[in-house]
Structure formats: structure tokens, C-alpha cells
Design a protein around this motif. Structure first.
Motif, mmCIF file in Angstrom:
data_model
loop_
_atom_site.group_PDB
_atom_site.id
_atom_site.type_symbol
_atom_site.label_atom_id
_atom_site.label_comp_id
_atom_site.label_asym_id
_atom_site.label_seq_id
_atom_site.Cartn_x
_atom_site.Cartn_y
_atom_site.Cartn_z
ATOM 1 N N MET A 1 0.975 -1.100 0.243
ATOM 2 C CA MET A 1 -0.252 -0.095 -0.022
ATOM 3 C C MET A 1 0.782 1.247 -0.078
ATOM 4 O O MET A 1 1.865 1.220 0.600
ATOM 5 C CB MET A 1 -0.842 0.163 1.287
ATOM 6 C CG MET A 1 -2.179 0.530 1.077
ATOM 7 S SD MET A 1 -3.417 0.470 2.485
ATOM 8 C CE MET A 1 -4.085 -0.987 1.944
ATOM 9 N N GLU A 2 0.626 2.376 -0.798
ATOM 10 C CA GLU A 2 1.415 3.444 -0.765
ATOM 11 C C GLU A 2 1.311 4.117 0.741
ATOM 12 O O GLU A 2 0.380 4.402 1.244
ATOM 13 C CB GLU A 2 0.584 4.486 -1.655
ATOM 14 C CG GLU A 2 0.793 4.292 -3.158
ATOM 15 C CD GLU A 2 0.585 5.131 -3.817
ATOM 16 O OE1 GLU A 2 -0.052 6.349 -3.522
ATOM 17 O OE2 GLU A 2 -0.064 5.095 -5.225
ATOM 18 N N LEU A 3 2.268 4.739 0.953
ATOM 19 C CA LEU A 3 2.397 5.457 2.315
ATOM 20 C C LEU A 3 1.684 6.683 2.277
ATOM 21 O O LEU A 3 1.249 6.815 3.363
ATOM 22 C CB LEU A 3 4.099 5.833 2.333
ATOM 23 C CG LEU A 3 4.494 6.368 3.790
ATOM 24 C CD1 LEU A 3 4.118 5.575 4.706
ATOM 25 C CD2 LEU A 3 5.875 6.671 3.611
ATOM 26 N N HIS A 4 1.559 7.502 1.170
ATOM 27 C CA HIS A 4 0.787 8.513 1.132
ATOM 28 C C HIS A 4 -0.985 8.294 1.423
ATOM 29 O O HIS A 4 -1.560 9.070 2.170
ATOM 30 C CB HIS A 4 0.975 9.470 -0.380
ATOM 31 C CG HIS A 4 0.159 10.373 -0.480
ATOM 32 N ND1 HIS A 4 0.263 11.553 0.048
ATOM 33 C CD2 HIS A 4 -1.156 10.665 -1.145
ATOM 34 C CE1 HIS A 4 -0.742 12.696 -0.314
ATOM 35 N NE2 HIS A 4 -1.475 12.237 -0.926
ATOM 36 N N ASN A 5 -1.018 7.010 0.920
ATOM 37 C CA ASN A 5 -2.417 6.886 0.993
ATOM 38 C C ASN A 5 -2.914 6.347 2.449
ATOM 39 O O ASN A 5 -3.798 6.894 3.143
ATOM 40 C CB ASN A 5 -2.879 5.438 0.030
ATOM 41 C CG ASN A 5 -4.376 5.183 0.116
ATOM 42 O OD1 ASN A 5 -5.059 5.847 0.387
ATOM 43 N ND2 ASN A 5 -4.647 3.848 -0.135
ATOM 44 N N ILE A 6 -1.885 5.715 3.213
ATOM 45 C CA ILE A 6 -2.063 5.443 4.566
ATOM 46 C C ILE A 6 -1.962 6.843 5.130
ATOM 47 O O ILE A 6 -2.593 6.924 6.427
ATOM 48 C CB ILE A 6 -0.791 4.516 5.060
ATOM 49 C CG1 ILE A 6 -0.844 3.308 4.385
ATOM 50 C CG2 ILE A 6 -0.893 4.431 6.585
ATOM 51 C CD1 ILE A 6 -2.081 2.319 4.728
ATOM 52 N N GLU A 7 -1.060 7.607 5.147
ATOM 53 C CA GLU A 7 -1.270 9.052 5.902
ATOM 54 C C GLU A 7 -2.451 9.745 5.680
ATOM 55 O O GLU A 7 -3.148 10.236 6.610
ATOM 56 C CB GLU A 7 0.080 9.839 5.232
ATOM 57 C CG GLU A 7 1.293 9.323 5.779
ATOM 58 C CD GLU A 7 2.438 10.014 5.183
ATOM 59 O OE1 GLU A 7 2.251 10.852 4.152
ATOM 60 O OE2 GLU A 7 3.469 10.003 5.639
ATOM 61 N N ARG A 8 -3.077 9.611 4.425
ATOM 62 C CA ARG A 8 -4.326 10.335 4.261
ATOM 63 C C ARG A 8 -5.501 9.590 4.923
ATOM 64 O O ARG A 8 -6.435 9.948 5.598
ATOM 65 C CB ARG A 8 -4.599 10.309 2.786
ATOM 66 C CG ARG A 8 -5.962 10.872 2.366
ATOM 67 C CD ARG A 8 -6.267 10.944 0.872
ATOM 68 N NE ARG A 8 -6.628 9.452 0.330
ATOM 69 C CZ ARG A 8 -7.314 8.877 0.418
ATOM 70 N NH1 ARG A 8 -8.613 9.259 1.181
ATOM 71 N NH2 ARG A 8 -7.530 7.457 0.028
ATOM 72 N N LEU A 9 -5.358 8.101 5.121
ATOM 73 C CA LEU A 9 -6.472 7.239 5.838
ATOM 74 C C LEU A 9 -6.308 7.534 7.409
ATOM 75 O O LEU A 9 -7.351 7.728 8.003
ATOM 76 C CB LEU A 9 -6.138 5.867 5.615
ATOM 77 C CG LEU A 9 -6.859 5.384 4.339
ATOM 78 C CD1 LEU A 9 -6.531 3.881 4.066
ATOM 79 C CD2 LEU A 9 -8.246 5.755 4.134
ATOM 80 N N ILE A 10 -4.958 7.832 7.968
ATOM 81 C CA ILE A 10 -4.999 8.172 9.205
ATOM 82 C C ILE A 10 -5.370 9.443 9.611
ATOM 83 O O ILE A 10 -6.214 9.551 10.561
ATOM 84 C CB ILE A 10 -3.476 8.172 9.674
ATOM 85 C CG1 ILE A 10 -2.918 6.677 9.731
ATOM 86 C CG2 ILE A 10 -3.224 8.720 11.083
ATOM 87 C CD1 ILE A 10 -1.424 6.471 9.982
#
Length: 144
Positions: A1-10
């Protein structure tokens, strides 16, 4: 999973706008071994939620209501109330006219009431004559 996508989900998670599927993606990301170092601080929270989902309460839950206790308390309260009503006897002090008025005042009031009764009876005697007059006038009025 993309790191940017995880940060946005957090960010969405802490704003309480994530869906259940997005939260599941976050839990699966933080349960893995390849968590980014700057996001490692959130890993214990998501791991706790994963563990908490698996926990089950194993003690038996008593479901017996305490209705019998309340029933007997209400019966006892009613019995005490009825006994209290039965045995309660107020004793007011007897009040006599002699305590409040002198004998002269009582005699004067009796004379005044006797005079009033005598005059009232004289007035009602006149009503008898009026009743007789009304009967005779009604005879003439109805004979037309």
C-alpha cells in the motif's frame, strides 16, 4: 500500500470520517512488519483494536431479576401504612362556647336569634296569603 494513502487514511481516521473498509485497511497495514518509522507511533493503537475484537466475556451473566425482593418490600410498606392509618387517632382538644364567650354574650346571641326567628316567621306567614292569591288569579286566567 502506498505510504501517502496510509497517511491520508490516518488523517481521515482521526477526523472520524473513515469507512469500515478503510479502517480495516489501516488495521491490516499496522499489523504487518513494514510500518513506516514515522507512523510506528500509531501501531500499538491499531494492534490493540485488533486484539480487543478477539476478546470475549466468558463469565456467566446472572439474568435473574430481583422482583421478589421488591414485591415483598412493597407489601411490607403497604402493611405499615395501613397499620398507621388504623392506629392513628388524633385527639383534638374539646372546644366549648364557654371557653371563647362569656355567659352574657351567649344569652344575648340567643335572644337575637329568637327575635330573628320570630320576625322571619311573620314574613313567611304573609307568603301563605300570596300563595292563595296566586291560586285564585290562576283560576281566572285559565278559565278563558
Amino acid at each position: 500500500m502506498e505510504l501517502h494513502n496510509i497517511e491520508r487514511l490516518i488523517e481521515k481516521y482521526f477526523e472520524a470520517t473513515t469507512t469500515v473498509a478503510e479502517e480495516e485497511m489501516l488495521r491490516s497495514y499496522f499489523s504487518g512488519d513494514d510500518v513506516a518509522p514515522h507512523l510506528a507511533q500509531h501501531a500499538p493503537m491499531f494492534n490493540y483494536f485488533t486484539q480487543a475484537k478477539k476478546e470475549r466475556f466468558t463469565k456467566p451473566v446472572p439474568l435473574k431479576p430481583r422482583k421478589e425482593y421488591l414485591k415483598w418490600v412493597s407489601v411490607a410498606a403497604i402493611a405499615v401504612f395501613i397499620c398507621g392509618l388504623y392506629f392513628y387517632q388524633p385527639t383534638p382538644a374539646p372546644v366549648t362556647l364557654a371557653d371563647e364567650y362569656t355567659q352574657e354574650e351567649i344569652e344575648s346571641a340567643k335572644e337575637a336569634f329568637a327575635l330573628l326567628a320570630m320576625n322571619f316567621n311573620k314574613g313567611t306567614e304573609q307568603l301563605y296569603h300570596l300563595e292563595e292569591f296566586e291560586k285564585t288569579t290562576n283560576k281566572f286566567l285559565t278559565k278563558k
